[in-house]
Motif scaffolding. Sequence first.
Motif, PDB file in Angstrom:
ATOM      1  N   GLY A 107       0.290   5.456   6.526  1.00  0.00           N
ATOM      2  CA  GLY A 107       0.545   4.028   6.342  1.00  0.00           C
ATOM      3  C   GLY A 107       1.246   3.744   5.028  1.00  0.00           C
ATOM      4  N   ASP A 111       5.016   2.071   4.293  1.00  0.00           N
ATOM      5  CA  ASP A 111       5.080   0.885   3.424  1.00  0.00           C
ATOM      6  C   ASP A 111       5.999   1.124   2.235  1.00  0.00           C
ATOM      7  OD1 ASP A 111       4.556  -1.540   2.163  1.00  0.00           O
ATOM      8  OD2 ASP A 111       2.731  -0.796   1.225  1.00  0.00           O
ATOM      9  N   SER A 117       5.490  -2.002   8.022  1.00  0.00           N
ATOM     10  CA  SER A 117       4.063  -2.279   8.004  1.00  0.00           C
ATOM     11  C   SER A 117       3.224  -0.998   8.003  1.00  0.00           C
ATOM     12  CB  SER A 117       3.686  -3.126   9.227  1.00  0.00           C
ATOM     13  OG  SER A 117       2.289  -3.225   9.361  1.00  0.00           O
ATOM     14  N   ARG A 118       2.173  -0.984   7.193  1.00  0.00           N
ATOM     15  CA  ARG A 118       1.255   0.145   7.145  1.00  0.00           C
ATOM     16  C   ARG A 118       0.649   0.425   8.519  1.00  0.00           C
ATOM     17  NH1 ARG A 118      -1.001   1.629   2.003  1.00  0.00           N
ATOM     18  NH2 ARG A 118       0.037   0.492   0.315  1.00  0.00           N
ATOM     19  N   GLU A 119       0.373  -0.631   9.261  1.00  0.00           N
ATOM     20  CA  GLU A 119      -0.268  -0.477  10.564  1.00  0.00           C
ATOM     21  C   GLU A 119       0.562   0.389  11.507  1.00  0.00           C
ATOM     22  OE1 GLU A 119      -0.277  -3.248   8.824  1.00  0.00           O
ATOM     23  OE2 GLU A 119      -2.447  -3.330   8.493  1.00  0.00           O
ATOM     24  N   ILE A 120       1.896   0.242  11.427  1.00  0.00           N
ATOM     25  CA  ILE A 120       2.769   1.043  12.297  1.00  0.00           C
ATOM     26  C   ILE A 120       2.670   2.516  11.936  1.00  0.00           C
ATOM     27  CG2 ILE A 120       5.169   1.499  12.934  1.00  0.00           C
ATOM     28  CD1 ILE A 120       5.719  -1.465  12.662  1.00  0.00           C
ATOM     29  N   ILE A 122       0.179   4.057  10.532  1.00  0.00           N
ATOM     30  CA  ILE A 122      -1.146   4.531  10.930  1.00  0.00           C
ATOM     31  C   ILE A 122      -1.194   4.816  12.426  1.00  0.00           C
ATOM     32  CG2 ILE A 122      -3.553   3.798  11.206  1.00  0.00           C
ATOM     33  CD1 ILE A 122      -3.261   2.350   8.498  1.00  0.00           C
ATOM     34  N   ILE A 123      -0.649   3.909  13.216  1.00  0.00           N
ATOM     35  CA  ILE A 123      -0.665   4.081  14.674  1.00  0.00           C
ATOM     36  C   ILE A 123       0.182   5.276  15.108  1.00  0.00           C
ATOM     37  CG2 ILE A 123       0.060   3.021  16.851  1.00  0.00           C
ATOM     38  CD1 ILE A 123      -0.739   0.311  15.623  1.00  0.00           C
ATOM     39  N   ILE A 310      -9.023   4.329  12.536  1.00  0.00           N
ATOM     40  CA  ILE A 310      -8.016   3.376  12.050  1.00  0.00           C
ATOM     41  C   ILE A 310      -8.569   2.398  11.012  1.00  0.00           C
ATOM     42  CG2 ILE A 310      -6.472   1.494  12.741  1.00  0.00           C
ATOM     43  CD1 ILE A 310      -5.959   3.003  15.340  1.00  0.00           C
ATOM     44  N   PRO A 311      -9.744   1.782  11.227  1.00  0.00           N
ATOM     45  CA  PRO A 311     -10.252   0.845  10.209  1.00  0.00           C
ATOM     46  C   PRO A 311     -10.488   1.500   8.851  1.00  0.00           C
ATOM     47  CG  PRO A 311     -11.419   0.549  12.281  1.00  0.00           C
ATOM     48  CD  PRO A 311     -10.597   1.784  12.426  1.00  0.00           C
ATOM     49  N   HIS A 314      -7.553   1.799   6.331  1.00  0.00           N
ATOM     50  CA  HIS A 314      -7.112   0.615   5.598  1.00  0.00           C
ATOM     51  C   HIS A 314      -7.752   0.501   4.222  1.00  0.00           C
ATOM     52  CE1 HIS A 314      -5.668  -0.561   9.612  1.00  0.00           C
ATOM     53  NE2 HIS A 314      -4.857  -1.381   8.975  1.00  0.00           N
TER      54      HIS A 314
END
Length: 351
Positions: A107, A111, A117-120, A122-123, A310-311, A314
């Motif tokens: 992530g 970034d 986005s960090r979320e992308i 990570i996914i 995933i959580p 963060h």
Amino acid sequence: MSNDLKNTFKIASVYTGTILGAGFASGQEIKQFFIVYGYQSIYGIILSGILFALIGAVVLNKIYSNKIRSYDQYVIPLIGKGLGHFVELVVSLFMLSGFCVMVAGSGAIFDEGFGISREIGIIVMVGLCIIVFLNDIKGVVAVNEILTPVMIIGIAFLGSYILIFKDTGVMSFIYVVQKVTHNWFSSALIYVSYNTLTIVVILTALCPLLTKRKVAIMGGILGGISLGVMAFILWAVMQMFYSEILPYEIPFLHIAMKKGRIIELIYTFILFSAMFTTAVSNGYGFMNRVIQWTGINKTLCVFTFCILSIPFAHMGFSNLVKGLYSFFGYLGLFMAVVTLFDGIKILISRH
């Protein structure tokens, strides 16, 4: 290439790829565990390389000698059933946290490297790991066999390029980063120790590749030497830019960005590869233990584990490296000492 040489290469690749993760290739570990101690930290780099080679050799030699195929078969005869089960639990928690660190690092790459986005990031990492996990240990070995040589060559090339074409003459050390310990020696021991916690789990899964004692020992030594050389290259580059990289979660990426977009892209790929190889090793090791303990369906375990990680990702990359790695390093120091003494005793008894 002979089968023995191929197996040696595979073993060294998995060993190196497991340790050469986000914290290592990004420069976070080198900064927090070594470079904050000034020029004396070079001794810590040398010591860690020697210890990695020695630990890899003695662990793999014992796995070969006793045909060990699981972590409990290795650790329980070494320290007893009660303490062995406790260490197993600690190791499993460390592999879980290590996987989350790698996912968090992906992530941070998206970034800081691409402004995405960090979320992308990570996914993407979680999705790739799922594919590898579904292919069991063959998938883990294949990923490391392909990506580890690329990372070694890439780091050597980028490090040499930056050192040769440096655009700064300032080599300053500003001691504002909280140190892991009071000196370079103990910091190097902690650094090697927390890696020792997980590496035994991964190496026991490689028992089928240990066709000869020479293959086992040389695989460990080659992996340790590779780690030592790459750590030195990163250390040499980062000491030139130390005062500039303090605010960054991925300090080496900041240095690469100063050298142009092509260098930046090359390094970003190397860093993501490093995170990927360590993520699959830690994740596989953790899930393998969970499956053995619970008998849960492998596919269900893979998807549940990856989604629930995933959580935790963060929490932030640098915070995880500093907090979790230091904590587990102290816990791993005991295992590193016991493993070394036991392994050396076995080597001596064979001669």
